[in-house]
Design a protein around this motif. Structure first.
Motif, PDB file in Angstrom:
ATOM      1  N   HIS A   1       8.035 -12.203   0.159  1.00  0.00           N
ATOM      2  CA  HIS A   1       8.443 -11.489  -1.052  1.00  0.00           C
ATOM      3  C   HIS A   1       8.926 -10.070  -0.768  1.00  0.00           C
ATOM      4  O   HIS A   1       9.794  -9.559  -1.493  1.00  0.00           O
ATOM      5  N   TYR A   2       8.374  -9.447   0.263  1.00  0.00           N
ATOM      6  CA  TYR A   2       8.710  -8.048   0.540  1.00  0.00           C
ATOM      7  C   TYR A   2       9.071  -7.866   2.013  1.00  0.00           C
ATOM      8  O   TYR A   2       8.348  -7.203   2.770  1.00  0.00           O
ATOM      9  N   PRO A   3      10.184  -8.452   2.452  1.00  0.00           N
ATOM     10  CA  PRO A   3      10.557  -8.356   3.868  1.00  0.00           C
ATOM     11  C   PRO A   3      10.870  -6.933   4.325  1.00  0.00           C
ATOM     12  O   PRO A   3      10.892  -6.659   5.522  1.00  0.00           O
ATOM     13  N   TRP A   4      11.081  -6.032   3.389  1.00  0.00           N
ATOM     14  CA  TRP A   4      11.432  -4.654   3.709  1.00  0.00           C
ATOM     15  C   TRP A   4      10.204  -3.745   3.830  1.00  0.00           C
ATOM     16  O   TRP A   4      10.336  -2.537   4.064  1.00  0.00           O
ATOM     17  N   LEU A   5       9.006  -4.329   3.691  1.00  0.00           N
ATOM     18  CA  LEU A   5       7.771  -3.553   3.824  1.00  0.00           C
ATOM     19  C   LEU A   5       7.049  -3.902   5.122  1.00  0.00           C
ATOM     20  O   LEU A   5       7.083  -5.056   5.556  1.00  0.00           O
ATOM     21  N   PRO A   6       6.387  -2.918   5.742  1.00  0.00           N
ATOM     22  CA  PRO A   6       5.589  -3.206   6.954  1.00  0.00           C
ATOM     23  C   PRO A   6       4.247  -3.834   6.574  1.00  0.00           C
ATOM     24  O   PRO A   6       3.194  -3.184   6.596  1.00  0.00           O
ATOM     25  N   ILE A   7       4.276  -5.111   6.222  1.00  0.00           N
ATOM     26  CA  ILE A   7       3.098  -5.806   5.690  1.00  0.00           C
ATOM     27  C   ILE A   7       1.918  -5.740   6.662  1.00  0.00           C
ATOM     28  O   ILE A   7       0.768  -5.569   6.256  1.00  0.00           O
ATOM     29  N   GLY A   8       2.201  -5.850   7.943  1.00  0.00           N
ATOM     30  CA  GLY A   8       1.116  -5.823   8.924  1.00  0.00           C
ATOM     31  C   GLY A   8       0.306  -4.546   8.875  1.00  0.00           C
ATOM     32  O   GLY A   8      -0.893  -4.551   9.167  1.00  0.00           O
ATOM     33  N   LEU A   9       0.947  -3.449   8.502  1.00  0.00           N
ATOM     34  CA  LEU A   9       0.253  -2.164   8.423  1.00  0.00           C
ATOM     35  C   LEU A   9      -0.385  -1.934   7.055  1.00  0.00           C
ATOM     36  O   LEU A   9      -1.406  -1.253   6.954  1.00  0.00           O
ATOM     37  N   LEU A  10       0.212  -2.513   6.009  1.00  0.00           N
ATOM     38  CA  LEU A  10      -0.231  -2.220   4.656  1.00  0.00           C
ATOM     39  C   LEU A  10      -1.320  -3.152   4.142  1.00  0.00           C
ATOM     40  O   LEU A  10      -2.199  -2.739   3.387  1.00  0.00           O
ATOM     41  N   LEU A  11      -1.262  -4.414   4.538  1.00  0.00           N
ATOM     42  CA  LEU A  11      -2.132  -5.416   3.925  1.00  0.00           C
ATOM     43  C   LEU A  11      -3.579  -5.240   4.360  1.00  0.00           C
ATOM     44  O   LEU A  11      -3.901  -5.316   5.546  1.00  0.00           O
ATOM     45  N   ARG A  12      -4.471  -5.063   3.382  1.00  0.00           N
ATOM     46  CA  ARG A  12      -5.891  -4.888   3.657  1.00  0.00           C
ATOM     47  C   ARG A  12      -6.698  -6.146   3.377  1.00  0.00           C
ATOM     48  O   ARG A  12      -7.903  -6.180   3.635  1.00  0.00           O
TER      49      ARG A  12
ATOM     50  N   LEU B   1       2.974 -14.790   3.141  1.00  0.00           N
ATOM     51  CA  LEU B   1       3.419 -14.845   1.754  1.00  0.00           C
ATOM     52  C   LEU B   1       3.967 -13.497   1.310  1.00  0.00           C
ATOM     53  O   LEU B   1       5.019 -13.417   0.657  1.00  0.00           O
ATOM     54  N   ALA B   2       3.270 -12.427   1.676  1.00  0.00           N
ATOM     55  CA  ALA B   2       3.740 -11.084   1.323  1.00  0.00           C
ATOM     56  C   ALA B   2       5.066 -10.769   1.992  1.00  0.00           C
ATOM     57  O   ALA B   2       5.961 -10.179   1.381  1.00  0.00           O
ATOM     58  N   ARG B   3       5.221 -11.178   3.242  1.00  0.00           N
ATOM     59  CA  ARG B   3       6.490 -10.933   3.934  1.00  0.00           C
ATOM     60  C   ARG B   3       7.641 -11.695   3.295  1.00  0.00           C
ATOM     61  O   ARG B   3       8.784 -11.220   3.297  1.00  0.00           O
TER      62      ARG B   3
END
Length: 273
Positions: free
Chosen positions: A182-193, A178-180
């Motif tokens: 909305h924010y495909p330009w962010l490294p969600i795998g590294l940021l999401l806690r 879901l985060a990806r």
């Protein structure tokens, strides 16, 4: 030289965004401050409290049926969206299912419950809530209803405890996906806690499952709900409401119809996982 400076400014700005997302994601995912105060409650409603293993106490609400039961005792266990007050969840479900006992608990950090909200703690609390209700109310059947992020909690519960049904409203496959979206330009795998993956939990759930979604949902895009359908072993209702978005879906007459039909089908099956 100006181009190098521009690159440096852009890189610094991007790093600041990454830091903000990393450190403020809990407040974004679980905006407890937006879950407003409780309104008037139905007659007979009683407050509940449950001590958790780590010493925190969470609080909930039980609304008994106002319509005479037909047959066995049914409990509807509700899990609201991330800005829902549990009293509102219980009152709303009571309006849909007046023949059932309805229970909902405030998430951790959502007053009056103590602690701090996180995906990990909310997922871990759900089975304990189920066990508390099963022991105190001694129902014959339990059906869990999850709204939005509450669908992820309800799906985890269904993979850990026997249920007679699971109704998921505007559900998603995983917080990461879901985060990806909305924010495909962010490294969600590294940021999401915060990790929550209903697509994994539902694969082992044999209880009857209903999926109810809005065709024009922009918060949970349809493709995030679409990813759930192939993995659900016992999908008894799949209802997409035309023209409905994430929040206005509750105002549609078709939504009420879908919710009532979902429970009707589950009552007719009443097979525990």
């Amino acid at each position: 030289m100006w181009f190098v400076k521009l690159l440096i400014v852009g890189a610094v700005a991007y790093l600041l965004v990454l830091a903000a997302v990393f450190f403020f994601q809990t407040a974004l995912l679980f905006p407890a401050r937006l879950a407003g105060p409780s309104g008037p409650l139905p007659a007979g409603a009683r407050h509940l409290a449950l001590a958790m293993p780590d010493g925190e106490r969470i609080h909930g609400l039980h609304i008994p049926p106002t319509r005479s039961r037909e047959g066995n005792r049914l409990v509807i266990l509700g899990f609201g969206g991330n800005a829902w007050n549990a009293d509102h969840v219980a009152a709303y479900l009571h309006g849909l299912y007046p023949e059932a006992d309805v229970v909902a608990f405030h998430y951790r950090g959502y007053g009056p419950s103590g602690g701090r909200p996180s995906a990990e703690t909310l997922l871990a609390d759900a089975p304990l809530i189920h066990d508390f209700i099963a022991k105190s109310l001694e129902p014959d059947r339990i059906v869990a209803v999850g709204f939005s992020i509450g669908g992820g909690i309800a799906a985890r519960l269904a993979s850990r405890r026997p249920l007679d049904g699971l109704i998921l409203v505007t559900p998603f496959d995983s917080l990461a996906a879901l985060a990806r979206s909305h924010y495909p330009w962010l490294p969600i795998g590294l940021l999401l806690r915060h990790r929550m993956a209903p697509v994994e939990d539902l694969a082992c759930v044999t209880a009857p499952v209903a999926l109810i979604a809005g065709a024009r949902d922009t918060l949970v895009p349809p493709k995030r709900t679409d990813a759930l359908r192939p993995v659900v072993p016992n999908l008894v209702l799949d209802w997409t409401i035309a023209g409905a978005g994430h929040n206005d879906i509750y105002d549609r007459p078709a939504f009420r119809e879908a919710m009532i039909e979902a429970l009707r089908r589950m009552k007719s099956l009443s097979v525990r996982s």
